[in-house]
Design an enzyme around this catalytic site. Structure first.
Site, PDB file in Angstrom:
ATOM      1  N   HIS A   5      -4.186   7.340  -9.904  1.00 22.54           N
ATOM      2  CA  HIS A   5      -3.731   6.538  -8.760  1.00 22.54           C
ATOM      3  C   HIS A   5      -2.684   7.275  -7.935  1.00 22.54           C
ATOM      4  O   HIS A   5      -2.532   7.065  -6.738  1.00 22.54           O
ATOM      5  CB  HIS A   5      -3.131   5.216  -9.235  1.00 22.54           C
ATOM      6  CG  HIS A   5      -4.031   4.413 -10.116  1.00 22.54           C
ATOM      7  ND1 HIS A   5      -5.254   3.946  -9.680  1.00 22.54           N
ATOM      8  CD2 HIS A   5      -3.899   3.995 -11.403  1.00 22.54           C
ATOM      9  CE1 HIS A   5      -5.832   3.264 -10.658  1.00 22.54           C
ATOM     10  NE2 HIS A   5      -5.042   3.290 -11.710  1.00 22.54           N
ATOM     11  N   HIS A  28       7.068   8.350  -8.317  1.00 22.49           N
ATOM     12  CA  HIS A  28       5.702   8.673  -7.894  1.00 22.49           C
ATOM     13  C   HIS A  28       5.619   8.571  -6.377  1.00 22.49           C
ATOM     14  O   HIS A  28       6.582   8.153  -5.724  1.00 22.49           O
ATOM     15  CB  HIS A  28       4.694   7.723  -8.559  1.00 22.49           C
ATOM     16  CG  HIS A  28       4.944   6.295  -8.185  1.00 22.49           C
ATOM     17  ND1 HIS A  28       5.713   5.437  -8.928  1.00 22.49           N
ATOM     18  CD2 HIS A  28       4.537   5.571  -7.107  1.00 22.49           C
ATOM     19  CE1 HIS A  28       5.765   4.265  -8.346  1.00 22.49           C
ATOM     20  NE2 HIS A  28       5.064   4.314  -7.225  1.00 22.49           N
ATOM     21  N   HIS A  36       3.096   7.820  -2.664  1.00 25.74           N
ATOM     22  CA  HIS A  36       1.933   7.220  -2.002  1.00 25.74           C
ATOM     23  C   HIS A  36       1.706   8.012  -0.722  1.00 25.74           C
ATOM     24  O   HIS A  36       2.669   8.367  -0.041  1.00 25.74           O
ATOM     25  CB  HIS A  36       2.195   5.748  -1.663  1.00 25.74           C
ATOM     26  CG  HIS A  36       2.491   4.899  -2.869  1.00 25.74           C
ATOM     27  ND1 HIS A  36       1.508   4.205  -3.541  1.00 25.74           N
ATOM     28  CD2 HIS A  36       3.655   4.640  -3.519  1.00 25.74           C
ATOM     29  CE1 HIS A  36       2.067   3.547  -4.566  1.00 25.74           C
ATOM     30  NE2 HIS A  36       3.361   3.796  -4.568  1.00 25.74           N
ATOM     31  N   GLU A  92       3.580   2.959   2.065  1.00 25.88           N
ATOM     32  CA  GLU A  92       3.238   1.575   1.719  1.00 25.88           C
ATOM     33  C   GLU A  92       3.987   0.600   2.610  1.00 25.88           C
ATOM     34  O   GLU A  92       3.388  -0.261   3.231  1.00 25.88           O
ATOM     35  CB  GLU A  92       3.563   1.320   0.237  1.00 25.88           C
ATOM     36  CG  GLU A  92       2.691   2.153  -0.684  1.00 25.88           C
ATOM     37  CD  GLU A  92       2.339   1.414  -1.952  1.00 25.88           C
ATOM     38  OE1 GLU A  92       3.253   1.147  -2.757  1.00 25.88           O
ATOM     39  OE2 GLU A  92       1.143   1.102  -2.145  1.00 25.88           O
ATOM     40  N   HIS A 112       8.643   6.482  -4.486  1.00 23.91           N
ATOM     41  CA  HIS A 112       9.218   5.349  -5.218  1.00 23.91           C
ATOM     42  C   HIS A 112       9.889   5.860  -6.482  1.00 23.91           C
ATOM     43  O   HIS A 112       9.230   6.488  -7.309  1.00 23.91           O
ATOM     44  CB  HIS A 112       8.113   4.345  -5.595  1.00 23.91           C
ATOM     45  CG  HIS A 112       7.567   3.612  -4.411  1.00 23.91           C
ATOM     46  ND1 HIS A 112       6.335   2.997  -4.416  1.00 23.91           N
ATOM     47  CD2 HIS A 112       8.105   3.392  -3.181  1.00 23.91           C
ATOM     48  CE1 HIS A 112       6.129   2.433  -3.225  1.00 23.91           C
ATOM     49  NE2 HIS A 112       7.189   2.658  -2.464  1.00 23.91           N
ATOM     50  N   THR A 130       3.552  -2.530  -6.446  1.00 26.16           N
ATOM     51  CA  THR A 130       2.523  -2.477  -5.401  1.00 26.16           C
ATOM     52  C   THR A 130       1.149  -2.139  -5.974  1.00 26.16           C
ATOM     53  O   THR A 130       0.193  -1.936  -5.224  1.00 26.16           O
ATOM     54  CB  THR A 130       2.892  -1.466  -4.296  1.00 26.16           C
ATOM     55  OG1 THR A 130       2.881  -0.155  -4.858  1.00 26.16           O
ATOM     56  CG2 THR A 130       4.259  -1.766  -3.702  1.00 26.16           C
ATOM     57  N   THR A 131       1.072  -2.047  -7.299  1.00 23.19           N
ATOM     58  CA  THR A 131      -0.219  -1.830  -7.968  1.00 23.19           C
ATOM     59  C   THR A 131      -0.364  -2.904  -9.051  1.00 23.19           C
ATOM     60  O   THR A 131       0.643  -3.466  -9.498  1.00 23.19           O
ATOM     61  CB  THR A 131      -0.270  -0.439  -8.647  1.00 23.19           C
ATOM     62  OG1 THR A 131       0.799  -0.339  -9.595  1.00 23.19           O
ATOM     63  CG2 THR A 131      -0.168   0.684  -7.634  1.00 23.19           C
TER      64      THR A 131
HETATM   65 ZN   LIG Z   1       4.754   2.969  -5.765  1.00 26.64          ZN
END
Ligand SMILES: [Zn+2]
Ligand SMILES: *[C@@H]1O[C@H](CO)[C@@H](O)[C@H](O)[C@H]1NC(C)=O
Ligand SMILES: *[C@@H]1O[C@H](CO)[C@@H](O)[C@H](O)[C@H]1NC(C)=O
Length: 395
Positions: free
Chosen positions: A104, A130, A132, A142, A155, A236-237
């Protein structure tokens, strides 16, 4: 009468029009590729499967979901929000950190010696960080700010020290604190991001991991930790637990164009394609408040395509430069016409009464004045009209 005050009072109804028009632009940024692959099982979520996350993970359908669009004009300035302080973020090179492609995103595991020392009321320890991102064709942060999506977003995930582990903390309302910052393309290499990006080719396949020498993790976040937005949200996941106190920094990070292309075009997804656009669309606020640690000056987006006259007046008024001269003149003319019509009506009224009284042949000034004053509509006239009427009244 004070000209500025008059302009403001006449403008008020006009100001409301663009505000109403903007109300629905906060809605979800949806529309990204959401083809649901119905044939696939639900044990593994994906960004192609967004609309169905809440089937397997009910909290994904909750009312405190992340990410959100930050509307700076709606954010509430809160002087209590102290600068974020990072403690123990500078790691020696002999301390090795695990970097992994989890299918991911790319995750860098962080030792729990890293902690948040300021800005939050409770104590939080770091767990991992991590990213995005989007694709060469478009940005992939995000969160968005005033509807704008940035190239990428970092993040840094922390958990409350009153819980024994990240896994335990993540299910409690005060369990997690995530620091988010936007990544943009600028000039020059970012030496801190290089410490991560130079290892991405080693973990191209899903599940691969490598070890990265320690460096100053704080360098991955903005230098200015005083300016940020704060709100209550979620992971957010999946499983989308609504246990995150979010900090989204106002200052952005700059990466070179080449670094950004390495980020968006190196890792592979579980489908063995390039891992791209790994961001969730913005979620509805459902009445939540967004706080700002600083005074956000209300700004109005200038939409060149729009020929809505109410918006045009609003923009020229709020920007207050040479263009407000135009708006001021329009209103001066408007006011002048209003004034003239009222004065004319008043004069006609007086003229009519004088000729009537003349015909009656027994006029007294006091009687005329009494008649005029008792006329209901005259009471409703603004003071300046009455004063003007008085000055032209024959003595
Ligand atoms: Zn995140
Ligand atoms: C977040 O939730 C906590 C607990 O309900 C509440 O005290 C706090 O005011 C909320 N923060 C914001 C920014 O709404
Ligand atoms: C930072 O704050 C300013 C002022 O409110 C705003 O215009 C700008 O869009 C913000 N940027 C980010 C990345 O938050």
């Amino acid at each position: 009468m004070n000209r500025a005050a008059l302009r403001v009072s006449l403008l008020l109804p006009l100001l409301l029009l663009p505000a109403l028009g903007r109300a629905d632009s906060e809605q979800e940024h949806g529309g990204e590729e959401t083809q649901h692959s119905a044939g696939k099982g639900h044990s593994h979520w994906s960004y192609e499967d967004l609309k169905h996350w809440s089937t397997d993970y009910p909290e994904c359908g909750g009312t405190k979901q992340s990410p959100i669009n930050v509307d700076t004009a709606q954010a509430i300035f809160s002087p209590d929000l102290r600068p974020i302080q990072l403690s123990g973020y500078s790691l020696p090179a002999n301390q090795l950190l695990k970097l992994k492609n989890n299918g991911h995103t790319v995750v860098l595991e962080l030792p729990d010696s890293l902690a948040l020392a300021g800005g939050y009321a409770q104590q939080y320890r770091a767990a991992q960080l991590h990213l995005h991102w989007g694709s060469p064709a478009g940005p992939g942060s995000e969160h968005t700010v005033n509807g704008r999506r940035f190239a990428a977003e970092i993040h840094v995930v922390h958990y409350n020290t009153k819980y024994d582990s990240f896994t335990e903390a993540m299910v409690h309302p005060d369990g997690l604190a995530v620091l988010g910052a936007f990544l943009e393309v600028g000039h020059g290499e970012n030496q801190y991001y290089h410490e991560i990006l130079k290892h991405l080719h080693e973990i191209q396949e899903v599940g691969q991991e490598t070890l990265v020498p320690g460096f100053n993790i704080a360098g991955l976040l903005p230098a200015n930790l005083k300016l940020y937005f704060h709100y209550n949200g979620s992971l957010t996941t999946p499983p989308c637990y609504q246990t995150v106190k979010w900090t989204v920094f106002n200052q952005t990070m700059l990466l070179s164009h080449h670094q950004m292309s390495v980020l968006v075009s190196t890792l592979k997804s579980p489908e063995d394609e390039l891992l791209q656009n790994n961001y969730r669309p913005v979620q509805t606020l459902h009445g939540r408040q967004v706080l700002a640690s600083f005074q956000t000056t209300p700004s109005v987006k200038h939409t060149p395509g729009s020929d809505d006259s109410a918006t045009a007046v609003f923009v020229s008024f709020s920007e207050g430069h040479s263009s407000s001269f135009h708006a001021g003149d329009v209103l001066a003319v408007l006011f002048g016409v209003l004034f003239a019509v009222t004065a004319l009506a008043f004069l006609l009224y007086i003229y009519k009464h004088r000729s009537q009284n003349a015909r009656l042949d027994s006029p007294t000034k006091s009687k005329v004045i009494y008649t005029a004053a008792s006329t209901p509509w005259l009471h409703g006239l603004p003071t300046w009209t009455v004063c003007l009427g008085g000055s032209i009244w024959p003595q």
